[in-house]
Enzyme design. Structure first.
Site, PDB file in Angstrom:
ATOM      1  N   ASP A 123      21.521 -13.685 -80.251  1.00 49.05           N
ATOM      2  CA  ASP A 123      22.152 -12.541 -80.903  1.00 49.05           C
ATOM      3  C   ASP A 123      21.797 -12.477 -82.384  1.00 49.05           C
ATOM      4  O   ASP A 123      21.694 -11.384 -82.964  1.00 49.05           O
ATOM      5  CB  ASP A 123      23.672 -12.613 -80.732  1.00 49.05           C
ATOM      6  CG  ASP A 123      24.113 -12.202 -79.326  1.00 49.05           C
ATOM      7  OD1 ASP A 123      23.251 -11.690 -78.567  1.00 49.05           O
ATOM      8  OD2 ASP A 123      25.288 -12.384 -78.987  1.00 49.05           O
ATOM      9  N   ASP A 166      42.882 -15.228 -95.720  1.00 48.04           N
ATOM     10  CA  ASP A 166      41.650 -15.938 -96.060  1.00 48.04           C
ATOM     11  C   ASP A 166      40.460 -14.996 -96.127  1.00 48.04           C
ATOM     12  O   ASP A 166      39.397 -15.376 -96.621  1.00 48.04           O
ATOM     13  CB  ASP A 166      41.365 -17.022 -95.018  1.00 48.04           C
ATOM     14  CG  ASP A 166      42.301 -18.223 -95.163  1.00 48.04           C
ATOM     15  OD1 ASP A 166      43.134 -18.221 -96.089  1.00 48.04           O
ATOM     16  OD2 ASP A 166      42.200 -19.140 -94.339  1.00 48.04           O
TER      17      ASP A 166
END
Length: 286
Positions: A61, A165
């Site tokens: 990918d 985050d």
């Protein structure tokens, strides 16, 4: 042909298909890098793009994502042969490569249009970078374990200021990548939307949100963080400074054409790659 030249298996597969092509009367065109590694005659980048209708992508990918950025703006359809791990984008199987290419040569395939994200970084109200991503754009903090605060807007409306985050903005194509790991939904590529997924949000109420195909998402980090990075498909990074704004939308000018075969559709891939339906208890009639 576009190849992960750092992977021996991909180079072996490329050489095998070149030999198959000689026997089958099929010739492959190579851009400069692949040509030099494989010892073939190549074309310049722009000449290659103007002469190619279908590109075979050999790798995983990650190779497919690089290939998508390489052909962006050219009317080239991509078919991936997976030699990596998961293989949502590069969905072809190595052992079926020759059979798959024969099907493509006969025209026995369909095209799925995958939308891409367009991201613009604004600094002092001036656009400094424009970038495109097939999977996602991710705003994240650096190595220190400090929470960041990101203001998220849809158009001129404030959606939220998230302590987290980081923030993932994903296409449906990227919904099975980083966004899935962060708790986002799986969205088929024909659904026109964007997915906003917080990374480790420091609240209990924050959930992924879908934005429409005409929406403009603006991410603005608040505070004085100086270790922020915007990553493009997890492969390229851009430093983000305090006061920068990142506008993200679905590109109107660019998309990626992906070849799918009748025997291997998107939902078949979900069942195979995520192992859906495995281990289900079967009941026998008494």
């Amino acid at each position: 042909m576009l190849v992960n030249t750092r992977k021996k298996g991909a180079l072996d597969m490329a050489r095998s298909l070149i030999e198959w092509g000689k026997k089958s009367g099929v010739s492959f065109l190579f851009p400069p890098h692949e040509a030099s590694v494989l010892g073939r005659q190549g074309l310049g980048d722009e000449e290659w793009k103007s002469n190619v209708n279908v590109a075979i992508v050999i790798g995983g990918d990650g190779t497919f994502l690089r290939a998508a950025r390489y052909v962006l703006g050219a009317p080239i359809s991509l078919y991936g042969i997976n030699l990596g791990h998961l293989g949502f984008l590069a969905s072809g199987k190595a052992e079926e490569a020759e059979k798959d290419l024969e099907s493509i040569l006969r025209g026995e395939y369909s095209i799925i249009i995958h939308k891409v994200l367009k991201g613009q970084i604004f600094r002092d109200d001036k656009s400094t970078h424009t970038l495109f991503a097939l999977n996602d754009l991710v705003l994240a903090k650096g190595a220190l374990a400090r929470v960041m605060h990101v203001e998220v807007r849809l158009g001129d409306k404030l959606l939220n200021t998230l302590p987290a985050d980081g923030i993932i903005v994903s296409t449906p194509t990227g919904s099975t990548a980083y966004a899935l790991s962060a708790g986002g939904p799986i969205v088929p590529p024909h659904v026109q939307c964007m997915i906003i997924v917080p990374i480790c949000a420091h609240t209990l109420y924050t959930r992924p949100v879908l934005a429409g195909e005409t929406d403009v998402i603006t991410l603005t980090p608040r505070g004085n963080h100086r270790d922020l990075l915007l990553t493009q498909d997890g492969q390229l990074g851009y430093e983000i400074l305090p006061g920068d704004a990142i506008q993200i939308s679905l590109s109107k000018e660019h998309s990626v054409n992906v070849i799918t075969l009748p025997t291997r559709n998107y939902f078949d891939l979900l069942q195979e790659k995520l192992q859906w339906g495995r281990g289900i208890v079967s009941f026998e009639k008494e």
